[in-house]
Design an enzyme around this catalytic site. Structure first.
Site, mmCIF file in Angstrom:
data_model
loop_
_atom_site.group_PDB
_atom_site.id
_atom_site.type_symbol
_atom_site.label_atom_id
_atom_site.label_comp_id
_atom_site.label_asym_id
_atom_site.label_seq_id
_atom_site.Cartn_x
_atom_site.Cartn_y
_atom_site.Cartn_z
ATOM 1 N N GLY A 135 0.933 -1.226 -0.041
ATOM 2 C CA GLY A 135 0.101 0.033 -0.005
ATOM 3 C C GLY A 135 0.888 1.261 -0.069
ATOM 4 N N VAL A 140 17.193 7.882 -0.267
ATOM 5 C CA VAL A 140 18.029 6.963 -0.681
ATOM 6 C C VAL A 140 18.813 7.162 -1.855
ATOM 7 C CG1 VAL A 140 17.885 4.460 -1.583
ATOM 8 C CG2 VAL A 140 16.566 5.086 0.182
ATOM 9 N N ARG A 172 1.240 -4.864 -5.772
ATOM 10 C CA ARG A 172 1.279 -6.321 -5.162
ATOM 11 C C ARG A 172 1.756 -7.412 -6.344
ATOM 12 N NH1 ARG A 172 -2.335 -3.610 -1.824
ATOM 13 N NH2 ARG A 172 -1.407 -3.339 0.249
ATOM 14 N N ASP A 221 4.779 -5.016 6.106
ATOM 15 C CA ASP A 221 5.634 -6.258 6.880
ATOM 16 C C ASP A 221 5.471 -7.279 5.461
ATOM 17 O OD1 ASP A 221 2.477 -6.369 7.040
ATOM 18 O OD2 ASP A 221 2.746 -8.395 8.181
ATOM 19 N N THR A 267 3.864 2.775 5.893
ATOM 20 C CA THR A 267 2.394 2.238 6.064
ATOM 21 C C THR A 267 1.935 3.377 6.892
ATOM 22 O OG1 THR A 267 0.895 0.504 7.104
ATOM 23 C CG2 THR A 267 3.385 0.618 7.676
ATOM 24 N N ASP A 321 1.305 -0.309 11.950
ATOM 25 C CA ASP A 321 1.164 -1.230 12.636
ATOM 26 C C ASP A 321 2.464 -2.377 12.572
ATOM 27 O OD1 ASP A 321 1.159 -1.846 9.945
ATOM 28 O OD2 ASP A 321 -0.887 -2.838 9.841
ATOM 29 N N ARG A 337 -7.102 -1.658 9.185
ATOM 30 C CA ARG A 337 -7.829 -2.935 8.962
ATOM 31 C C ARG A 337 -7.215 -3.820 10.209
ATOM 32 N NH1 ARG A 337 -7.124 -4.697 3.419
ATOM 33 N NH2 ARG A 337 -7.926 -2.820 2.948
HETATM 34 P P1 ADP Z 1 2.486 -4.686 2.485
HETATM 35 O O1 ADP Z 1 4.177 -4.567 2.151
HETATM 36 O O2 ADP Z 1 1.977 -3.190 2.534
HETATM 37 O O3 ADP Z 1 1.979 -5.471 3.790
HETATM 38 P P2 ADP Z 1 1.742 -6.983 1.091
HETATM 39 O O4 ADP Z 1 1.394 -7.772 2.236
HETATM 40 O O5 ADP Z 1 0.729 -7.031 0.026
HETATM 41 O O6 ADP Z 1 1.925 -5.305 1.257
HETATM 42 O O7 ADP Z 1 2.986 -7.424 0.272
HETATM 43 C C1 ADP Z 1 3.560 -6.858 -0.676
HETATM 44 C C2 ADP Z 1 4.170 -7.734 -1.785
HETATM 45 O O8 ADP Z 1 5.344 -8.322 -1.154
HETATM 46 C C3 ADP Z 1 3.222 -8.668 -2.185
HETATM 47 O O9 ADP Z 1 2.616 -8.414 -3.174
HETATM 48 C C4 ADP Z 1 4.498 -9.855 -2.760
HETATM 49 O O10 ADP Z 1 4.892 -9.341 -4.029
HETATM 50 C C5 ADP Z 1 5.449 -9.847 -1.700
HETATM 51 N N1 ADP Z 1 5.324 -10.638 -0.627
HETATM 52 C C6 ADP Z 1 4.601 -10.686 0.539
HETATM 53 N N2 ADP Z 1 4.906 -11.488 1.575
HETATM 54 C C7 ADP Z 1 5.629 -12.564 0.732
HETATM 55 C C8 ADP Z 1 6.334 -13.902 0.719
HETATM 56 N N3 ADP Z 1 6.050 -14.455 2.138
HETATM 57 N N4 ADP Z 1 7.064 -14.185 -0.029
HETATM 58 C C9 ADP Z 1 7.499 -13.359 -1.249
HETATM 59 N N5 ADP Z 1 7.004 -12.332 -1.512
HETATM 60 C C10 ADP Z 1 6.046 -11.692 -0.648
#
Ligand code: ADP
Length: 328
Positions: A15, A27, A76, A107, A130, A134, A176
């Site tokens: 997000g 960076v 994503r 995360d 984020t 959280d 959420r």
């Molecule tokens: P956020 O970083 O905001 O928590 P997401 O949980 O949607 O967002 O994660 C973002 C992207 O990180 C995912 O679309 C995926 O490409 C990658 N990702 C998340 N978890 C994993 C995982 N366990 N293994 C590999 N890639 C991951």
């Protein structure tokens, strides 16, 4: 073993949050200052898999510190969950000689970075971006301050209407899994009650308190609800119950939604994004790897990426007492 980085990539993932641009700028410019080549990876891990990688110069990040969203875009990426996708991503980095990565995201993005780094030995540094604040291990995340200030501004406006019409407003804010935006914006706007995923919603007491206020002719009340409120499922459902129990109350619902994600970052978010971005690059140069940069008690902290978990914060009873006493 320490491995000297020479070319680094930066990406934003998951997000979007206001301040990501300030982090990218930090960076890029810190990297260039240290003589590194810096590459921008478009649309999160998707750009790594699909080879959308652009060379960044100091000028590439001019005039972005004040802009919300992210110039590198975010996404994503399903392919990144699979080994084949990550291997493709690695080959694209390798052919450019990229030997270090900065990943700005939540995360989930950190989990992706950790997995990737374990498999392909490219050091990764995370920056917590984020609006939900959280992530365990840091007092601040990039974007939270802006989001909560946007919510406060909107709720103040709603209060004017609530006051003009003697109405009760149930306002849903983002969050959420975490109630930080609701808690902070609710306290700052003098909400009557704040409903968050971390605490059970005591609807009986809420209705009792509203009924008592109705008797005293205090009809202007704001209830701030986090979208992840679990017991009823959000603002509309909470409003339905109140309407049913207190038919004389004029109840309105307002869901703030995506306005909380965008907009020009606050001074605070620009500062922490700049500071974290700067330290991310210095960390890579110093040979740190697979950690994310946090700030705790105003000091930099480096937390292993695999410890980045969504934090369900324990809301202190002190805050809840303050809400109750100040809203009478
Ligand atoms: P956020 O970083 O905001 O928590 P997401 O949980 O949607 O967002 O994660 C973002 C992207 O990180 C995912 O679309 C995926 O490409 C990658 N990702 C998340 N978890 C994993 C995982 N366990 N293994 C590999 N890639 C991951």
């Amino acid at each position: 073993m320490k491995q000297k980085v020479t070319r680094i990539g930066v990406l934003s993932s998951g997000g979007d949050s206001p301040g990501m641009n300030a982090a990218i700028r930090a960076v890029v410019r810190t990297g260039i200052y240290h003589g590194l080549e810096v590459f921008g990876i478009m649309r999160g891990f998707s750009g790594m898999v699909e080879d959308e990688i652009v060379k960044m110069e100091s000028r590439s990040v001019a005039n972005i510190i004040q802009r919300g969203g992210t110039i590198l875009k975010t996404a994503r990426c399903k392919e990144f969950f699979e080994y084949e996708g990550r291997k493709k991503a690695y080959e694209n980095l390798k052919k450019r000689g990229i030997d270090g990565l900065v990943v700005i995201g939540g995360d989930g993005s950190f989990r992706g970075a950790q997995t990737f780094s374990n498999e392909f030995d490219i050091p990764c540094i995370g920056l917590p971006g984020t609006i939900d604040k959280d992530i365990a291990g840091t007092d601040f995340t990039i974007g939270f301050d802006t989001a909560v200030n946007t919510a406060v501004e909107a709720i103040d406006k709603i209060r004017d209407t609530a006051d003009a019409h003697d109405r009760l407003f149930v306002i849903e804010v983002m969050g959420r899994d975490a109630g930080y935006i609701a808690l902070h914006s609710g306290i700052a706007t003098g909400a009557e009650n704040i409903l968050i995923p971390e605490k059970k919603t005591d609807i009986i007491n809420i209705v009792k308190s509203l009924a008592e206020k109705e008797k005293r002719k205090k009809l202007v009340n704001l209830i701030v609800v986090a979208e992840g409120e679990e017991d009823f499922g959000g603002a509309q459902e909470v409003a339905n119950v109140i309407k049913e129990k207190l038919p004389n109350q004029e109840v309105r619902v307002c869901i703030l939604g995506h306005i909380q994600r965008g907009g020009s970052p606050t001074c605070f978010d620009r500062l922490i994004a700049s500071r974290m971005g700067f330290h991310a690059v210095e960390s890579l140069i110093e040979g740190r790897h697979n950690v994310f940069v946090g700030i705790v008690n105003n000091k930099m902290h480096y937390i292993p990426l695999n410890e980045a978990v969504k934090k369900k914060q324990r809301i202190s009873e002190e805050w809840m007492r303050i809400v109750k006493i100040l809203s009478t």
